[in-house]
Design an enzyme around this catalytic site. Structure first.
Site, PDB file in Angstrom:
ATOM      1  N   CYS A 106       0.032   4.273  -5.711  1.00 26.68           N
ATOM      2  CA  CYS A 106      -1.372   4.207  -6.164  1.00 26.68           C
ATOM      3  C   CYS A 106      -2.220   5.270  -5.429  1.00 26.68           C
ATOM      4  CB  CYS A 106      -1.913   2.793  -5.977  1.00 26.68           C
ATOM      5  SG  CYS A 106      -3.409   2.496  -6.941  1.00 26.68           S
ATOM      6  N   HIS A 126       2.173  -0.686  -8.562  1.00 31.11           N
ATOM      7  CA  HIS A 126       2.533  -1.317  -7.283  1.00 31.11           C
ATOM      8  C   HIS A 126       3.914  -1.975  -7.362  1.00 31.11           C
ATOM      9  CE1 HIS A 126      -1.344  -0.916  -5.190  1.00 31.11           C
ATOM     10  NE2 HIS A 126      -1.822  -0.878  -6.416  1.00 31.11           N
ATOM     11  N   GLU A 154       5.521  -3.325  -5.088  1.00 33.38           N
ATOM     12  CA  GLU A 154       5.613  -4.435  -4.139  1.00 33.38           C
ATOM     13  C   GLU A 154       5.089  -5.749  -4.704  1.00 33.38           C
ATOM     14  OE1 GLU A 154       3.543  -1.944  -4.168  1.00 33.38           O
ATOM     15  OE2 GLU A 154       1.598  -2.371  -3.263  1.00 33.38           O
ATOM     16  N   ASP A 199       2.756 -23.780  10.545  1.00 33.19           N
ATOM     17  CA  ASP A 199       2.356 -22.536  11.213  1.00 33.19           C
ATOM     18  C   ASP A 199       1.975 -22.760  12.673  1.00 33.19           C
ATOM     19  OD1 ASP A 199       2.669 -21.629   8.669  1.00 33.19           O
ATOM     20  OD2 ASP A 199       0.531 -21.534   8.218  1.00 33.19           O
TER      21      ASP A 199
END
Ligand code: XMP
Length: 516
Positions: free
Chosen positions: A86, A175, A177, A234
């Protein structure tokens, strides 16, 4: 590669895209070391890393606008393979003498692309002629640099990909990804292995070793750390990780704000004991309920809860000897949605956005660059049991953001009971592990019903179950109807205050996963 050796991986130069960390995540999924540095890092730093490949990320700016982030042309003209994505593509084009101009329409979202496979470009060797990709750009490359081959075009006719020097320089307008881009993984795989010649030798175990080193440097030999354990994956992983370095200098505080699920407080305390964490159990339900008396605005709820949390931490830290650090299990989606990576602020979020500005402790956030699934993979390396790691994510403010309208212990108990029924049925159906998050929401809405010939005016419970990869987007799960039906009957039968059960089938976007 051992964890001290950061050479030989893929370096990502970040121009501020929301997706930069996703690129790193994809590369790490291939077990190749990947590091993100800001776009303006010095050439010496880059050379010291001896990367096998460099990826130039996307970004919110325009290469033709003022203050456009730029790079040393030597990065592109050297011998290391470069992939521009990009903004990165447009920067390569501009730097090598091509022309970038503002497109007439811009392309946002899913877009069709056609490739010219006769050019035998490595980047698309495992990709069909036509695929759907994720585009997000206004500018486009109008003239390619001398010697560049145009590999493909988008529906609007814009250049979608080009390559030079047999693929050493490759540029994609879309993109790869992002999940929506078909064959995105294959393209990144070809870049990492076929073009750059990387070896798959980066393991999450190495990440753990590096994280331990970093924490060691941060807290030195005498700093004390306070950790707010929420009972979630987490914060637990963060605490176990830091306990390996801090030992007795880590004081964990489990603030029971009264917004936990049914029986949760006891079960997480048992777990912490097994994990050898020193945990102080602070029962603060009254305090939180008082602070939230009559508060209905979602952001106010979050802010009040966040602030009270920190105050309680500070009090407890005082009791345990002046902690310098506040350890939090912040992960990457929390960070990007709060706009801390260089892009735009999407929304002020979670742990990151809710802390008061005059907080006295510094933040320690060792999981800040990881995605949820990576955190879960690290758990077993730290001997955290699998059934704990597979628990669905739970927001810090807990049921307070699932009990809409004003909060009271009575209403929270209704929600807890309904939620426990929903979750137990999902577990019995063997669906728990395949769902990202399932939970109930209690609405501030009553409705008329009839039970045993008697008129009722009961509460409304919403069932929400979503699938997601990283909580950044989500889709509603199509639960078997028999299950939904059984859950509705059980909730209305076993929780007498509830008169109606409805189902939330909205995705993210446009909704968020939580209701508040
Ligand atoms: P949303 O509702 O923004 O949530 O789609 C995305 C994911 O984050 C969780 N969530 C939180 N996690 N503190 C947390 O640690 C919070 O304040 C918080 N709010 C939402 C949510 O459950 C989902 O998994």
């Amino acid at each position: 590669m051992n964890h001290d050796d950061k050479t030989g991986g893929i370096l990502i130069l970040d121009f501020g895209s929301q997706y930069t960390q996703l690129i790193a995540r994809r590369v790490r999924e291939f077990e190749v070391y990947s590091e993100i540095l800001p776009w303006n890092v010095s050439m010496e730093t880059i050379e010291a890393l001896e990367p096998k490949g460099i990826i130039l990320s996307g970004g919110p700016r325009s290469t033709i606008g003022p203050d456009a982030p730029d790079i040393d042309p030597a990065i592109i003209s050297g011998s290391v393979p470069v992939l521009g994505i990009c903004y990165g593509m447009q920067l390569i084009a501009k730097t090598l003498g091509g022309k970038v101009e503002k497109g007439r329409l811009g392309e946002y979202g899913r877009t069709g692309v056609k490739f010219d496979k006769s050019l035998e470009a490595k980047i698309i060797k495992d990709v069909p002629n036509e695929i759907d990709v994720w585009m997000s750009h206004w500018d486009e490359v109008r003239e390619l640099p001398a010697g560049a081959l145009r590999l493909g075009s988008s529906e609007s006719g814009a250049c979608a990909a080009f390559s030079m020097e047999s693929g050493r320089i490759t540029a994609l307008q879309f993109h790869p990804e992002v999940e929506t881009t078909e064959y995105g993984r294959e393209m990144l795989y070809s870049f990492v292995f076929d073009i750059c010649g990387c070896a798959a030798n980066w393991k999450l175990g190495d990440w753990v070793d590096r994280a331990l080193e970093t924490v060691k440097e941060q807290i030195g030999l005498s700093d004390r750390v306070v950790c707010g354990l929420s009972g979630g994956v987490d914060s637990t992983v963060a605490a176990v990780l830091v306990s390996k370095v801090a030992g007795d200098r880590l004081d964990c505080i489990f603030v029971d704000h009264g917004f936990l699920r049914k029986d949760e407080a006891q079960s997480v305390l048992d777990m912490y004991k097994k994990l050898n964490l020193r945990v102080r159990h602070v029962k603060a339900e009254e305090r939180f309920l008082r602070a939230l008396d009559d508060v209905t605005n979602p952001e106010s709820k979050r802010k009040i809860i966040g602030e009270l949390f920190v105050r309680i931490f500070e009090e407890s830290a005082g009791l345990s000897g002046n902690a310098r650090w506040l350890l939090q299990g912040t992960i990457y989606p929390d960070v990007i949605e709060s706009g801390f990576v260089g892009g735009d602020v999407i929304k002020s979020h979670h742990n990151v956005g809710g802390l008061p500005s005059d907080m006295k402790m510094s933040l320690l956030e060792p999981l800040r660059e990881l995605f949820k699934d990576e955190v879960r993979k690290i758990g077993p390396l730290l001997d955290i049991p699998d059934n704990f790691l597979k628990r669905h994510p739970f927001p810090g403010p807990g049921l307070a953001v699932r009990c809409l309208g004003s909060l009271s212990r009575e209403r929270l108990d209704i929600l807890r009971e309904a939620d426990a029924i929903f979750i137990s049925e999902i577990k019995s159906a063997g669906l728990y592990d395949s769902i990202w998050q399932a939970f109930c929401v209690l609405l501030p809405v009553r409705s008329v019903g009839v039970a045993g010939d008697v008129r009722t005016y009961g509460e409304t419970v919403v069932l929400r179950a979503v699938k997601s990869l990283d909580a950044m987007t989500a889709e509603s799960v199509r639960l078997p109807w028999e299950l939904v039906d059984r859950v509705a009957k059980r909730i209305c039968g076993e929780v007498p205050q509830v008169g109606r059960v409805v189902m939330d089938v909205t995705g993210k976007p446009p909704a968020t996963i939580e209701w508040e």
